[in-house]
Design an enzyme around this catalytic site. Sequence first.
Site, PDB file in Angstrom:
ATOM      1  N   ASN A   1     -10.821  -2.625  -6.086  1.00 27.00           N
ATOM      2  CA  ASN A   1     -10.010  -1.693  -6.893  1.00 27.00           C
ATOM      3  C   ASN A   1     -10.619  -1.391  -8.261  1.00 27.00           C
ATOM      4  OD1 ASN A   1      -6.719  -2.785  -5.688  1.00 27.00           O
ATOM      5  ND2 ASN A   1      -7.988  -1.062  -5.036  1.00 27.00           N
TER       6      ASN A   1
ATOM      7  N   ASP B   1       0.836  -1.206   0.000  1.00 26.42           N
ATOM      8  CA  ASP B   1       0.000   0.000   0.000  1.00 26.42           C
ATOM      9  C   ASP B   1       0.874   1.261   0.000  1.00 26.42           C
ATOM     10  OD1 ASP B   1      -2.269   1.499   0.043  1.00 26.42           O
ATOM     11  OD2 ASP B   1      -2.817   1.066   2.113  1.00 26.42           O
TER      12      ASP B   1
HETATM   13  C1  FPP Z   1      -1.577   0.459  -3.287  1.00 25.79           C
HETATM   14  O1  FPP Z   1      -1.247   1.756  -3.567  1.00 25.79           O
HETATM   15  C2  FPP Z   1      -1.245  -0.458  -4.329  1.00 25.79           C
HETATM   16  C3  FPP Z   1      -2.097  -1.094  -5.185  1.00 25.79           C
HETATM   17  C4  FPP Z   1      -3.413  -0.629  -5.632  1.00 25.79           C
HETATM   18  C5  FPP Z   1      -1.730  -2.374  -5.742  1.00 25.79           C
HETATM   19  C6  FPP Z   1      -0.272  -2.667  -5.779  1.00 25.79           C
HETATM   20  C7  FPP Z   1       0.201  -2.630  -7.155  1.00 25.79           C
HETATM   21  C8  FPP Z   1       1.494  -2.583  -7.508  1.00 25.79           C
HETATM   22  C9  FPP Z   1       2.619  -2.616  -6.565  1.00 25.79           C
HETATM   23  C10 FPP Z   1       1.835  -2.481  -8.941  1.00 25.79           C
HETATM   24  C11 FPP Z   1       1.531  -3.702  -9.744  1.00 25.79           C
HETATM   25  C12 FPP Z   1       1.770  -4.997  -9.046  1.00 25.79           C
HETATM   26  C13 FPP Z   1       2.503  -6.030  -9.511  1.00 25.79           C
HETATM   27  C14 FPP Z   1       2.536  -7.328  -8.777  1.00 25.79           C
HETATM   28  C15 FPP Z   1       3.279  -5.962 -10.739  1.00 25.79           C
HETATM   29  P1  FPP Z   1      -2.418   2.813  -3.525  1.00 25.79           P
HETATM   30  O2  FPP Z   1      -2.681   3.236  -4.912  1.00 25.79           O
HETATM   31  O3  FPP Z   1      -3.599   2.253  -2.789  1.00 25.79           O
HETATM   32  O4  FPP Z   1      -1.730   3.934  -2.687  1.00 25.79           O
HETATM   33  P2  FPP Z   1      -2.459   5.042  -1.824  1.00 25.79           P
HETATM   34  O5  FPP Z   1      -3.236   4.332  -0.745  1.00 25.79           O
HETATM   35  O6  FPP Z   1      -1.318   5.840  -1.287  1.00 25.79           O
HETATM   36  O7  FPP Z   1      -3.339   5.817  -2.745  1.00 25.79           O
END
Ligand code: FPP
Length: 246
Positions: A66, A18
């Site tokens: 998501n 996250d």
């Molecule tokens: C959280 O950050 C992350 C995600 C929505 C998913 C994780 C995805 C990746 C690391 C990239 C793709 C994955 C792989 C396995 C190649 P957020 O967007 O919720 O962050 P925030 O809470 O700060 O907005």
Amino acid sequence: MHILKTEKLPRHLAIIMDGNGRWAKARMLRRIVGHRKGVETVRMIVEECSLLGISCLTLFAFSAENWLRPKTEVQALMMLLKKYIKMEVPRMMQNNIRFNVIGNREELPSDVNRVVDDAIAKTAGNSGMILTLALSYGARQEIVRAATIMAADMASGKISATEVSESLFAGYLYTADMPEPDFLIRTSGEMRISNFLLWQLAYTELYFTDINWPDFGKRELHKALCDYQDRERRFGRTSDQLQARG
Ligand code: FPP
């Protein structure tokens, strides 16, 4: 660097990655730049876990919820996932990693499903770490799905109501062939489970860090694993009972 004991590593490590968005926002960058940087962290953490000898690594890459994000961000994430999986297969082969996906695959775009199938097939014979990506995954949805399939098996006479037990039910979950997670890491300071592996996390040790996922490096991983190694897992028993059992 924190000193890890190789004999007391989690067999199954689960991670809620996250903070990509906040990492980008703090640098006045677009959210997608944070996700891209997050992929670099994924590559490094996968490699390190495999080198350390962890048997199962499960990453929450895209939740069932998501899909509600802006369309452009969903598309960008799907593209990143596809690119990552395709690009990583040779490294998975080198590192003897078996690739796996849990979640509602029917909701994924067909081009993503194709690379997923290809990576699963190519790495099926590998005997090292099992890398599982949770894609379009929600734990409540997984539990309802399991109950539905179990009910159908009961209706068709394949199983009887008297046979139902925790272990029988667990066999209907996506994670049927995996041990339950020993350790869960969540980055970026949020202290929630967010519909991730609700059944499987019953006795899992939880670890929360303020570091955003793009900044979560080897040092942070080792720090978290050292913390795990200092914990006593009692599974409902007392400390004295555990010591008496050796
Ligand atoms: C959280 O950050 C992350 C995600 C929505 C998913 C994780 C995805 C990746 C690391 C990239 C793709 C994955 C792989 C396995 C190649 P957020 O967007 O919720 O962050 P925030 O809470 O700060 O907005």
